[in-house]
Scaffold this active site. Structure first.
Site, PDB file in Angstrom:
ATOM      1  N   LYS A   1       4.302  -6.020  50.046  1.00  0.00           N
ATOM      2  CA  LYS A   1       2.919  -5.554  50.605  1.00  0.00           C
ATOM      3  C   LYS A   1       2.571  -4.360  49.877  1.00  0.00           C
ATOM      4  CE  LYS A   1       0.308  -5.132  55.161  1.00  0.00           C
ATOM      5  NZ  LYS A   1       0.294  -5.305  56.607  1.00  0.00           N
TER       6      LYS A   1
ATOM      7  N   SER B   1      -2.853  -8.410  59.168  1.00  0.00           N
ATOM      8  CA  SER B   1      -3.278  -7.522  57.627  1.00  0.00           C
ATOM      9  C   SER B   1      -2.333  -8.173  56.565  1.00  0.00           C
ATOM     10  CB  SER B   1      -3.236  -6.199  57.678  1.00  0.00           C
ATOM     11  OG  SER B   1      -1.704  -5.695  58.156  1.00  0.00           O
TER      12      SER B   1
ATOM     13  N   SER C   1       0.690  -7.695  62.535  1.00  0.00           N
ATOM     14  CA  SER C   1       0.158  -8.123  60.888  1.00  0.00           C
ATOM     15  C   SER C   1       1.226  -9.059  60.361  1.00  0.00           C
ATOM     16  CB  SER C   1      -0.125  -6.781  60.447  1.00  0.00           C
ATOM     17  OG  SER C   1      -1.579  -6.545  60.594  1.00  0.00           O
TER      18      SER C   1
END
Ligand code: GLN
Length: 478
Positions: free
Chosen positions: A80, A155, A179
């Site tokens: 990420k 997210s 997330s």
């Protein structure tokens, strides 16, 4: 044989060990898939094709020399965009960090590299991990792999799509209020949030430091265990990491003797989409068939967890994001007095959702309000922890749906922050209490994926994962 980009880490490892495939072939298969799909899905913000191929070559050489480093040696993974990889851009999905180059490695990524993993690229995310749809990225949204009109969750939506669309074999996400689990649920993959303190946050761009954890997003339970074993552990650079015994998988074939709690606050909440309820209940029946004893439990303060989270998290956000002042990192407005530089750099660099949370947090911490909001939320956090501790005296695991609904349409909740926050109703209490939880796919009815959440005792990822694996194998028989 399945195409190489579609196999699991465990399968790839076996094929590598048998000499049937090379890391280079695995890496190429993933890069080809990225090339053909990512224009439409936008899971990646940057792909390190050359570096990845070079790392794959090195891994193949090590294997030829008999020096395999670990179970992850040669396995192509994605990370990420909020985890530092030295020498590469890292933006946390924000314009304020456009062009920011990481000066050092985050511990989790360093451990992957030391294990020989091949890092394919960095994935899209809601700005500073604030959101549940990946629509809040400053670099444009990520699309759901099964329906580009829908969001993949967030997210960590980029990582979830990269895994679900077979652009990598596994990925890292971060989870502050859901997330990892919520996008895993929406995309039909496995996502594990470890116990707070299990994985180092060093080099992870902080959202809410007391809640953030890095964890694996994978195609099966075993892969999640392989990644967790690699990235876990106490770290002198993160004083909140624990010296608790390391996680070791403890696979079971039956769930006999296991007691699973179903909180009535979750299952009788109403507001759960009927397809989600149907699918998750079918999975509960499978758990029972595998020998688990299901008991209804009371988990008080479950409803308050969302309010507690949406006070504590913005307070920490407002403190953590103060460092982005136009001086030290990224975007800087120039040619104006110093205070204006701070204000204008922040005004231009941060998106609306980030600003909303900085404002909320600054307000909740301000003198005159801190007792009513922050201090009160901290007290209720203690009650939520106690509620979990009490539940775990009675049961080994707590189970809920991961999300109240399946993937929603792009734009549907973008202008309604409260509706977006309600997405997190089943996931946030896990972070507030600091316990581990996995989201795993249930049966599907041809439409959108549905996720089941298994929540464990502090540092008992072994039971979470062994139970998930039994259920995964039962569901795969259908
Ligand atoms: N959706 C939640 C939020 O917007 C969770 C975010 C996260 O876990 N990083 O705060």
């Amino acid at each position: 044989m399945k195409p190489l980009n579609e196999i699991t880490i465990a399968e790839a490892r076996k094929l590598l060990d048998e000499g049937v495939v090379t890391s280079k072939e695995l890496t190429k298969a993933c890069l080809t898939q990225i090339q053909s799909l990512d224009g439409a899905l936008h899971a990646f913000l940057e792909v390190y094709a050359d570096d990845a191929l070079a790392a794959a070559d090195q891994s193949d050489q090590r294997r030829a020399d008999g020096n395999v480093l670990s179970k992850l040696d040669g396995i192509p993974l994605a990370i990420k965009d909020n985890m530092l990889l030295q020498g590469k851009a890292c933006t946390a999905g924000s314009k304020i960090l456009q062009g920011h180059i990481a000066a050092y490695n985050s511990t989790a990524v360093r451990k992957l590299i030391e294990a020989g993993a091949v890092i394919l690229g960095r994935t899209n995310m809601d700005e500073f991990a604030m959101g549940s749809s990946t629509e809040h990225s400053a670099y444009g949204p990520t699309k759901h792999p099964r329906d580009p009109e829908r969001v993949p969750g967030g997210s960590s939506g980029g990582s979830a799509v990269a895994v679900a669309a077979n652009m990598c074999l596994g990925a890292l996400g971060s989870d502050t209020g859901g997330s990892i689990r919520q996008p895993a649920s929406m995309c039909g993959i496995f996502g594990l949030k470890p116990t707070y303190g299990r994985v180092s946050r060093y080099g992870l761009m902080a959202m809410a430091s007391s809640l953030d954890q890095i964890g694996p997003m994978t195609k099966c339970t075993e892969d999640a265990a392989i990644i967790l074993e690699t990235i876990q552990g106490q770290d002198p650079s993160d004083q909140t990491t624990s010296n608790e015994a390391a996680f070791k998988p403890d696979w079971k074939t039956s769930l006999k003797g296991l007691k699973i709690g179903l909180p009535k606050q979750a299952w009788q909440a109403g507001g759960i989409e009927s397809r989600v309820l149907e699918n998750t209940k079918a999975a509960l029946a499978e758990l029972e068939k595998a020998g688990a004893q299901m008991v209804e439990i009371d988990l008080p303060y479950a409803d308050e967890a969302l309010a507690v989270y949406y006070i504590l998290m913005p307070c920490e956000v407002s403190a953590n994001l103060a460092r982005f002042d136009g001086m030290r990192y990224g975007l800087r407005k120039q040619g104006m007095p110093l205070f204006e530089t701070y204000a204008q750099s922040r005004a231009e660099g941060f998106g609306d959702e980030v600003m909303r949370r900085i404002l909320l947090g600054t307000f909740a911490l301000s003198s005159g309000y801190i007792d009513a909001y922050y201090v009160c939320a901290k007290k209720v956090q203690a009650l939520i922890r106690q509620a979990y501790a009490k539940a775990f005296q009675e049961v080994d695991l707590v189970v809920t749906p991961t999300c109240p609904a399946t993937a929603f349409r792009m734009g549907e909740k973008l202008n309604d922050p409260l509706a977006m926050y309600l997405e997190d109703v089943f996931t946030v209490s896990v972070n507030v209490a600091g316990v581990p939880a996995i989201s795993m796919p249930c049966q599907e009815d041809g439409g959108m994926p549905v996720g089941l959440q298994l929540i464990g005792k502090w540092f008992d990822e072994a039971t979470v994962l062994s139970t998930a694996r039994v259920l995964e194998s039962e569901l795969s028989k259908q």
